[in-house]
Every structure is written in C-alpha cells, then in structure tokens.
Design a protein around this motif. Structure first.
Motif, mmCIF file in Angstrom:
data_model
loop_
_atom_site.group_PDB
_atom_site.id
_atom_site.type_symbol
_atom_site.label_atom_id
_atom_site.label_comp_id
_atom_site.label_asym_id
_atom_site.label_seq_id
_atom_site.Cartn_x
_atom_site.Cartn_y
_atom_site.Cartn_z
ATOM 1 N N GLN A 124 0.852 -1.186 0.000
ATOM 2 C CA GLN A 124 0.000 0.000 0.000
ATOM 3 C C GLN A 124 0.888 1.236 0.000
ATOM 4 N N PRO A 125 0.530 2.253 -0.765
ATOM 5 C CA PRO A 125 1.357 3.466 -0.815
ATOM 6 C C PRO A 125 1.420 4.146 0.546
ATOM 7 N N ASP A 126 2.577 4.677 0.869
ATOM 8 C CA ASP A 126 2.780 5.354 2.156
ATOM 9 C C ASP A 126 2.834 6.860 1.933
ATOM 10 N N PRO A 127 1.815 7.583 2.369
ATOM 11 C CA PRO A 127 1.816 9.037 2.173
ATOM 12 C C PRO A 127 2.980 9.723 2.878
ATOM 13 N N ARG A 128 3.505 9.095 3.941
ATOM 14 C CA ARG A 128 4.636 9.694 4.657
ATOM 15 C C ARG A 128 5.895 9.686 3.800
ATOM 16 N N SER A 129 6.053 8.646 2.965
ATOM 17 C CA SER A 129 7.227 8.574 2.097
ATOM 18 C C SER A 129 7.194 9.681 1.056
ATOM 19 N N ILE A 130 6.000 9.930 0.540
ATOM 20 C CA ILE A 130 5.845 11.011 -0.435
ATOM 21 C C ILE A 130 6.160 12.346 0.229
ATOM 22 N N LEU A 131 5.638 12.522 1.439
ATOM 23 C CA LEU A 131 5.868 13.756 2.191
ATOM 24 C C LEU A 131 7.348 13.925 2.518
ATOM 25 N N ALA A 132 7.999 12.828 2.933
ATOM 26 C CA ALA A 132 9.401 12.888 3.346
ATOM 27 C C ALA A 132 10.325 13.331 2.220
ATOM 28 N N ALA A 133 9.950 13.000 0.987
ATOM 29 C CA ALA A 133 10.801 13.329 -0.156
ATOM 30 C C ALA A 133 10.660 14.776 -0.603
ATOM 31 N N GLU A 134 9.671 15.472 -0.079
ATOM 32 C CA GLU A 134 9.421 16.853 -0.490
ATOM 33 C C GLU A 134 10.318 17.813 0.290
ATOM 34 N N ALA A 135 11.434 18.160 -0.323
ATOM 35 C CA ALA A 135 12.385 19.054 0.346
ATOM 36 C C ALA A 135 12.213 20.511 -0.085
ATOM 37 N N ARG A 138 8.125 8.608 16.081
ATOM 38 C CA ARG A 138 6.999 8.318 15.186
ATOM 39 C C ARG A 138 6.204 9.582 14.872
ATOM 40 N N LYS A 139 6.137 10.500 15.828
ATOM 41 C CA LYS A 139 5.452 11.774 15.585
ATOM 42 C C LYS A 139 6.197 12.583 14.520
ATOM 43 N N LEU A 140 7.516 12.536 14.577
ATOM 44 C CA LEU A 140 8.320 13.231 13.567
ATOM 45 C C LEU A 140 8.168 12.561 12.204
ATOM 46 N N LYS A 141 8.083 11.237 12.222
ATOM 47 C CA LYS A 141 7.911 10.506 10.964
ATOM 48 C C LYS A 141 6.571 10.841 10.325
ATOM 49 N N ALA A 142 5.546 11.030 11.157
ATOM 50 C CA ALA A 142 4.220 11.373 10.640
ATOM 51 C C ALA A 142 4.234 12.707 9.908
ATOM 52 N N LEU A 143 5.201 13.559 10.252
ATOM 53 C CA LEU A 143 5.352 14.852 9.579
ATOM 54 C C LEU A 143 6.296 14.750 8.381
ATOM 55 N N GLU A 169 17.048 7.807 10.059
ATOM 56 C CA GLU A 169 17.790 8.866 9.399
ATOM 57 C C GLU A 169 16.811 9.989 9.078
ATOM 58 N N LEU A 170 17.337 11.179 8.838
ATOM 59 C CA LEU A 170 16.465 12.281 8.454
ATOM 60 C C LEU A 170 16.087 12.142 6.984
ATOM 61 N N SER A 171 14.866 12.512 6.675
ATOM 62 C CA SER A 171 14.426 12.562 5.285
ATOM 63 C C SER A 171 14.934 13.864 4.672
ATOM 64 N N PRO A 172 14.872 14.016 3.350
ATOM 65 C CA PRO A 172 15.230 15.305 2.743
ATOM 66 C C PRO A 172 14.440 16.456 3.369
ATOM 67 N N ARG A 173 13.174 16.221 3.624
ATOM 68 C CA ARG A 173 12.323 17.232 4.264
ATOM 69 C C ARG A 173 12.827 17.522 5.678
ATOM 70 N N GLY A 174 13.216 16.463 6.395
ATOM 71 C CA GLY A 174 13.709 16.624 7.757
ATOM 72 C C GLY A 174 14.984 17.439 7.825
ATOM 73 N N ARG A 175 15.865 17.241 6.841
ATOM 74 C CA ARG A 175 17.122 18.003 6.827
ATOM 75 C C ARG A 175 16.858 19.492 6.624
ATOM 76 N N VAL A 176 15.902 19.802 5.757
ATOM 77 C CA VAL A 176 15.551 21.205 5.521
ATOM 78 C C VAL A 176 14.994 21.833 6.797
ATOM 79 N N VAL A 177 14.125 21.096 7.476
ATOM 80 C CA VAL A 177 13.507 21.617 8.697
ATOM 81 C C VAL A 177 14.547 21.784 9.804
ATOM 82 N N LEU A 178 15.440 20.808 9.960
ATOM 83 C CA LEU A 178 16.471 20.923 10.994
ATOM 84 C C LEU A 178 17.375 22.120 10.719
#
Length: 206
Positions: free
Chosen positions: A99-110, A171-176, A187-196
């Motif tokens: 099943q597609p994971d919306p979090r993965s799509i979100l995580a890639a959005e830097a 898990r709360k951070l992953k949900a974002l 590890e941090l996602s591309p989105r996570g690196r931008v936010v950090l």
C-alpha cells in the motif's frame, strides 16, 4: 513494530503470521495497522503468555523451528532494548499487501516554501510545549542527523529518556515526513534536513 528485511519478505509471502515481543505494556493493538514498507500488516490478536505456553505451531508461525528458538531470537534481537523480565506477548497478524505510504511522499518533499516551513516549525514548537519532559524536537532531529542508523535505545539513553517513549516521539516526527525508519535506527528525510537546518538557523539567530 519493526521487523528485519528478510522477515518482511516472509510476511509478504504469508510465511510469517506471528511475532513474539517482550514489552512492559502492549505496543500493538488488535485492529492496528503497521507499515513494513512496502507492505502493511493488521494485528488480529495480542496475548500475554508464559514462555512455556509457546507451541511448536506458534514458533513456526513466527519463523522458528521450536519454542526455544523463539526465546533465543527474542534475546538476540531485543537484548539492547527489551527488559528480560518484561511480560512476553504473542502478536498475530495478517498481511494486507503493498500500500502506498503518504509519509514517504511527504518525506521526499524538500522544496518547502517559507509558509510551509513556518507551519512545520510552529507544529514542532507546539509539540515541544506539550511535552512533560521539555522541548525535544530539535534535539531529536539533530541526534538522528548526527548518527543515522544508531539504535533507538542508544539515542534515548543519550538524552536520558525511556526507549519506548523516545520511539513514540520519533513516530510523531515521521508522521510529519521528517524521519525515515531504517532496519536499525533512523535517518532524516530530505524534508527533515531542511527543517532541521531552519531550526538551527533560527536558534543561532536568537
């Protein structure tokens, strides 16, 4: 719940339909759905049992030849994160397939614009303000960034926190869309690196 890559393949093939975990309190619930990219499982039963109650059928459903092998695997896999005196739980589940994971799509959005970045940092600030243990979001993101793949138990200990509560926060951070779960650690996602980077820049300017 986390599973090794080879176990995920067996789950997808229908060869694994159960797992055994030592938890102080259940970390899975009946009806709960858990993503094991790219598949999703649904828990059908969570039972606290005595080690002597593990049957050969139970062991085989969990991918082992015998009850003794189950207990040995639990000791090896959870030796750094589980309390050996904690209750033993048998968790049964079914595989729902890919099943597609919306979090993965979100995580890639830097490519976040200023409005999106402001909204995320405001959300993190709100999470910090609600936490009884104090502000934690930037510290946790920074720790994951500095040591990707480090065990959750070690990250938690470095911050003086309980492992399970630390995992809940991650898990709360992953949900974002800010973190990615690895076979071991995060590890941090591309989105996570931008936010950090934004959080650290704001902190240095204060």
């Amino acid at each position: 719940m986390q599973f090794r890559v080879r176990d995920r393949e067996a789950i997808a093939n229908g060869e694994l339909t159960a797992t055994f975990r030592r938890w102080r309190s259940p970390q899975a619930r009946v009806g709960g759905r858990y993503r094991l990219d790219p598949i999703v499982i649904e828990v059908t039963a969570v039972d606290q049992i005595d080690p002597s109650e593990i049957s050969v059928a139970d062991a085989r459903a969990a991918g082992h030849d015998s009850p003794a092998a189950v207990l040995g695997a639990i000791h090896r896999i959870q030796r750094k994160s589980a309390d050996p005196s904690a209750p033993l739980y048998r968790v049964r589940f079914i595989c729902l397939g890919e099943q597609p994971d919306p979090r993965s799509i979100l995580a890639a959005e830097a490519g976040l614009d200023s409005e999106e970045l402001t909204a995320i940092t405001a959300r993190l600030a709100k999470m910090d303000s609600r936490a009884r243990h104090g502000a934690w979001t930037r510290t946790t993101l920074a720790a994951i960034s500095a040591t990707p793949g480090r065990r959750a138990a070690e990250l938690a200990a470095a911050q003086g926190r309980e492992t399970q509560k630390f995992k809940t926060d991650v898990r709360k951070l992953k949900a974002l869309g800010l973190t990615i779960s690895l076979e071991v650690g995060y590890e941090l996602s591309p989105r996570g690196r931008v936010v950090l980077n934004a959080l650290q820049s704001a902190s240095s300017n204060d």
